[in-house]
Design a protein around this motif. Structure first.
Motif, PDB file in Angstrom:
ATOM      1  N   ARG A  97     -85.996 -48.513 -11.759  1.00 40.99           N
ATOM      2  CA  ARG A  97     -87.353 -48.452 -11.224  1.00 40.99           C
ATOM      3  C   ARG A  97     -87.344 -48.308  -9.697  1.00 40.99           C
ATOM      4  N   SER A  98     -86.413 -49.035  -9.063  1.00 39.16           N
ATOM      5  CA  SER A  98     -86.322 -48.916  -7.594  1.00 39.16           C
ATOM      6  C   SER A  98     -85.928 -47.505  -7.190  1.00 39.16           C
ATOM      7  N   ARG A  99     -84.997 -46.909  -7.907  1.00 33.81           N
ATOM      8  CA  ARG A  99     -84.590 -45.526  -7.591  1.00 33.81           C
ATOM      9  C   ARG A  99     -85.758 -44.561  -7.773  1.00 33.81           C
ATOM     10  N   GLY A 100     -86.542 -44.792  -8.783  1.00 33.98           N
ATOM     11  CA  GLY A 100     -87.711 -43.919  -8.993  1.00 33.98           C
ATOM     12  C   GLY A 100     -88.702 -44.005  -7.837  1.00 33.98           C
ATOM     13  N   TYR A 101     -88.933 -45.225  -7.334  1.00 34.09           N
ATOM     14  CA  TYR A 101     -89.854 -45.371  -6.202  1.00 34.09           C
ATOM     15  C   TYR A 101     -89.288 -44.665  -4.957  1.00 34.09           C
ATOM     16  N   LEU A 102     -87.967 -44.769  -4.752  1.00 31.40           N
ATOM     17  CA  LEU A 102     -87.371 -44.106  -3.586  1.00 31.40           C
ATOM     18  C   LEU A 102     -87.494 -42.579  -3.695  1.00 31.40           C
ATOM     19  N   GLN A 103     -87.310 -42.074  -4.922  1.00 29.92           N
ATOM     20  CA  GLN A 103     -87.427 -40.628  -5.107  1.00 29.92           C
ATOM     21  C   GLN A 103     -88.874 -40.164  -4.862  1.00 29.92           C
ATOM     22  N   GLU A 104     -89.824 -40.976  -5.290  1.00 27.44           N
ATOM     23  CA  GLU A 104     -91.222 -40.633  -5.035  1.00 27.44           C
ATOM     24  C   GLU A 104     -91.513 -40.666  -3.522  1.00 27.44           C
ATOM     25  N   SER A 105     -90.953 -41.699  -2.875  1.00 26.87           N
ATOM     26  CA  SER A 105     -91.157 -41.792  -1.419  1.00 26.87           C
ATOM     27  C   SER A 105     -90.521 -40.611  -0.692  1.00 26.87           C
ATOM     28  N   LEU A 106     -89.306 -40.222  -1.140  1.00 30.69           N
ATOM     29  CA  LEU A 106     -88.641 -39.071  -0.524  1.00 30.69           C
ATOM     30  C   LEU A 106     -89.457 -37.800  -0.731  1.00 30.69           C
ATOM     31  N   GLY A 107     -89.982 -37.638  -1.911  1.00 26.94           N
ATOM     32  CA  GLY A 107     -90.788 -36.436  -2.184  1.00 26.94           C
ATOM     33  C   GLY A 107     -92.024 -36.383  -1.316  1.00 26.94           C
ATOM     34  N   LEU A 108     -92.702 -37.508  -1.131  1.00 29.19           N
ATOM     35  CA  LEU A 108     -93.909 -37.536  -0.302  1.00 29.19           C
ATOM     36  C   LEU A 108     -93.584 -37.190   1.154  1.00 29.19           C
ATOM     37  N   LEU A 109     -92.493 -37.755   1.656  1.00 29.04           N
ATOM     38  CA  LEU A 109     -92.144 -37.515   3.057  1.00 29.04           C
ATOM     39  C   LEU A 109     -91.671 -36.086   3.279  1.00 29.04           C
ATOM     40  N   LEU A 110     -90.933 -35.543   2.308  1.00 30.68           N
ATOM     41  CA  LEU A 110     -90.512 -34.149   2.451  1.00 30.68           C
ATOM     42  C   LEU A 110     -91.697 -33.204   2.351  1.00 30.68           C
ATOM     43  N   GLU A 111     -92.696 -33.605   1.619  1.00 31.90           N
ATOM     44  CA  GLU A 111     -93.887 -32.759   1.448  1.00 31.90           C
ATOM     45  C   GLU A 111     -94.763 -32.757   2.695  1.00 31.90           C
ATOM     46  N   GLY A 112     -94.873 -33.905   3.336  1.00 31.66           N
ATOM     47  CA  GLY A 112     -95.732 -33.933   4.530  1.00 31.66           C
ATOM     48  C   GLY A 112     -95.527 -35.191   5.328  1.00 31.66           C
ATOM     49  N   ALA A 113     -94.394 -35.297   6.021  1.00 33.55           N
ATOM     50  CA  ALA A 113     -94.116 -36.490   6.805  1.00 33.55           C
ATOM     51  C   ALA A 113     -95.032 -36.634   8.000  1.00 33.55           C
ATOM     52  N   ASP A 114     -95.662 -35.516   8.416  1.00 34.01           N
ATOM     53  CA  ASP A 114     -96.543 -35.565   9.577  1.00 34.01           C
ATOM     54  C   ASP A 114     -97.920 -36.101   9.230  1.00 34.01           C
ATOM     55  N   GLU A 115     -98.246 -36.133   7.968  1.00 36.22           N
ATOM     56  CA  GLU A 115     -99.590 -36.585   7.568  1.00 36.22           C
ATOM     57  C   GLU A 115     -99.578 -38.098   7.359  1.00 36.22           C
ATOM     58  N   PRO A 116    -100.515 -38.804   7.987  1.00 41.09           N
ATOM     59  CA  PRO A 116    -100.570 -40.260   7.872  1.00 41.09           C
ATOM     60  C   PRO A 116    -100.720 -40.745   6.419  1.00 41.09           C
ATOM     61  N   ALA A 117    -101.513 -40.002   5.640  1.00 44.95           N
ATOM     62  CA  ALA A 117    -101.724 -40.436   4.241  1.00 44.95           C
ATOM     63  C   ALA A 117    -100.426 -40.386   3.456  1.00 44.95           C
ATOM     64  N   HIS A 118     -99.630 -39.337   3.684  1.00 51.76           N
ATOM     65  CA  HIS A 118     -98.355 -39.236   2.980  1.00 51.76           C
ATOM     66  C   HIS A 118     -97.405 -40.337   3.432  1.00 51.76           C
ATOM     67  N   ARG A 119     -97.410 -40.608   4.771  1.00 55.74           N
ATOM     68  CA  ARG A 119     -96.522 -41.654   5.247  1.00 55.74           C
ATOM     69  C   ARG A 119     -96.931 -43.021   4.692  1.00 55.74           C
ATOM     70  N   GLU A 120     -98.255 -43.251   4.576  1.00 55.50           N
ATOM     71  CA  GLU A 120     -98.722 -44.542   4.057  1.00 55.50           C
ATOM     72  C   GLU A 120     -98.325 -44.726   2.589  1.00 55.50           C
ATOM     73  N   ARG A 121     -98.518 -43.661   1.842  1.00 51.01           N
ATOM     74  CA  ARG A 121     -98.137 -43.757   0.423  1.00 51.01           C
ATOM     75  C   ARG A 121     -96.622 -43.884   0.285  1.00 51.01           C
ATOM     76  N   ALA A 122     -95.883 -43.163   1.092  1.00 52.38           N
ATOM     77  CA  ALA A 122     -94.419 -43.247   1.031  1.00 52.38           C
ATOM     78  C   ALA A 122     -93.948 -44.641   1.422  1.00 52.38           C
ATOM     79  N   LEU A 123     -94.615 -45.250   2.435  1.00 52.54           N
ATOM     80  CA  LEU A 123     -94.236 -46.599   2.837  1.00 52.54           C
ATOM     81  C   LEU A 123     -94.475 -47.598   1.700  1.00 52.54           C
ATOM     82  N   PHE A 124     -95.579 -47.399   0.988  1.00 44.74           N
ATOM     83  CA  PHE A 124     -95.879 -48.287  -0.141  1.00 44.74           C
ATOM     84  C   PHE A 124     -94.790 -48.180  -1.224  1.00 44.74           C
ATOM     85  N   GLN A 125     -94.401 -46.934  -1.563  1.00 47.34           N
ATOM     86  CA  GLN A 125     -93.358 -46.735  -2.554  1.00 47.34           C
ATOM     87  C   GLN A 125     -92.031 -47.322  -2.070  1.00 47.34           C
ATOM     88  N   LEU A 126     -91.781 -47.161  -0.748  1.00 48.21           N
ATOM     89  CA  LEU A 126     -90.549 -47.690  -0.177  1.00 48.21           C
ATOM     90  C   LEU A 126     -90.500 -49.206  -0.269  1.00 48.21           C
TER      91      LEU A 126
END
Length: 359
Positions: free
Chosen positions: A39-68
């Motif tokens: 489950r932890s690996r899945g959350y990291l993969q989701e976080s990686l996908g969000l950041l690769l998709e749009g690390a410059d966007e605050p919403a993506h960073r917030e969601r990625a931080l939550f998954q992280l």
């Protein structure tokens, strides 16, 4: 004791299996038993996908931080820290990445790969290790279960074999006891019989009186006249044959209604249920007449060419005291008949010790 010990062993072994199965398979219902690394690996993969998709966007960073943070919380457990060396450094990487995301920084793809791929690889290693450990535990459980089932089977077979052995021993003892009982009864029966004529003896008469206690009975004492002279003239073998023949004749004349006894020598006794003296008189008369009709030769009889009998009879109430009185009365009547010349009978009254004489 052996059966008790085996039953306790089987009970213990049987109770062992169920708790082990329950302890193993019930882990699927709580967090500590689940594959937290997966489950932890899945959350990291989701976080990686969000950041690769749009690390410059605050919403993506917030969601990625939550998954992280979710991944970090599942990754940061004592078991992983103790068992896997990659856990500590990768948790540090995730911590630094989380701090940058909280500060609003946008990591580059190269930084993301360096910060997340290593933890993902560590979690993958943990997953594989956990699978190996689960497989090892499963194999161990299967082996233990097989061992315990073998013990239960062997215990059951042992109980079965012991049961057969105990049954055989019990059956042998039972048959031996039955055989001993039959032998005892046979010897007791023989002890109650006269070996020459097959009728009862004095002990059998006493036993019969006890069994008929309280009932009115009649007793006939029967003596062969001049039996010694018969033996002297013809020999003891002929005398023995005469005794057997007379036993049969007495039984026939009393219509099989009386129990016969040989009291010793040439004296017989007959015991029968009797309520009246007239019945005894009739039995004595009938026995005398049938003996005369049989015309058994007696070459040494001083007064006759044939065997004759002297009979004394008495009626009494069966019991130890009654037998003593009745036997004494019948015996006195018998001797009175002998004193009057033999070849006759007399019924004595027990109360008056007197009797009625007959020819």
């Amino acid at each position: 004791m052996s059966f008790t010990a085996l039953i306790l062993l089987i009970t213990y072994e049987t109770r062992w299996v169920h708790p082990e199965i329950h302890a193993y398979f019930s882990q699927s219902g709580n967090l500590t038993g689940q594959q937290l690394a997966t489950r932890s690996r899945g959350y990291l993969q989701e976080s990686l996908g969000l950041l690769l998709e749009g690390a410059d966007e605050p919403a993506h960073r917030e969601r990625a931080l939550f998954q992280l943070e979710l991944a970090y919380s599942l990754f940061d457990i004592g078991l992983y820290r103790r068992e896997y060396a990659c856990t500590e450094p990768n948790l540090a990487r995730l911590d630094r990445l989380g701090q940058r995301l909280q500060a609003g920084e946008a990591p580059t793809p190269t930084e993301l790969n360096r910060s997340l791929l290593a933890p993902i690889g560590c979690l993958t290693e943990i997953e594989m290790g956990q699978l190996d450990r689960r497989g090892l535990a499963t194999n161990q459980f299967v082996e233990e279960t097989r061992r315990h089932q073998t013990l239960v089977l062997l215990g059951s077979l042992l109980i079965y074999v012991l049961g057969i052995v105990f049954w055989w021993m019990h059956e042998r003892q039972r048959r031996s006891a039955e055989r001993a009982t039959r032998e005892s009864l046979k010897w007791m029966s023989r002890a109650m019989l006269d070996p020459l004529t097959g009728v009862g003896n004095r002990s059998a008469l006493n036993e019969e009186i006890v069994q008929r206690e309280g009932r009115p009975v009649g007793l006939l004492l029967i003596d062969i006249d001049f039996f010694k002279q018969y033996n002297d003239a013809l020999g003891h073998p002929d005398g023995d044959r005469l005794l057997r023949r007379l036993a049969m004749l007495i039984d026939e004349s009393l219509a099989g209604q009386a129990r016969l006894y040989r009291m010793g020598g040439d004296e017989f006794a007959a015991l029968l249920d009797c309520h009246e003296d007239a019945t005894l008189a009739g039995d004595c008369q009938r026995l005398t007449e049938q003996l005369r009709a049989a015309s058994l030769d007696h070459p040494a009889h001083p007064h006759s060419d044939h065997v004759t009998l002297s009979i004394g009879a008495a009626r009494f109430i069966a019991g130890e005291a009654g037998l003593a009185l009745g036997y004494a009365a019948a015996d006195q009547a018998l001797y009175r008949v002998k004193g009057e010349g033999r070849d006759g009978w007399e019924v004595a009254r027990v109360e008056a010790a007197a009797g009625n004489a007959g020819a």
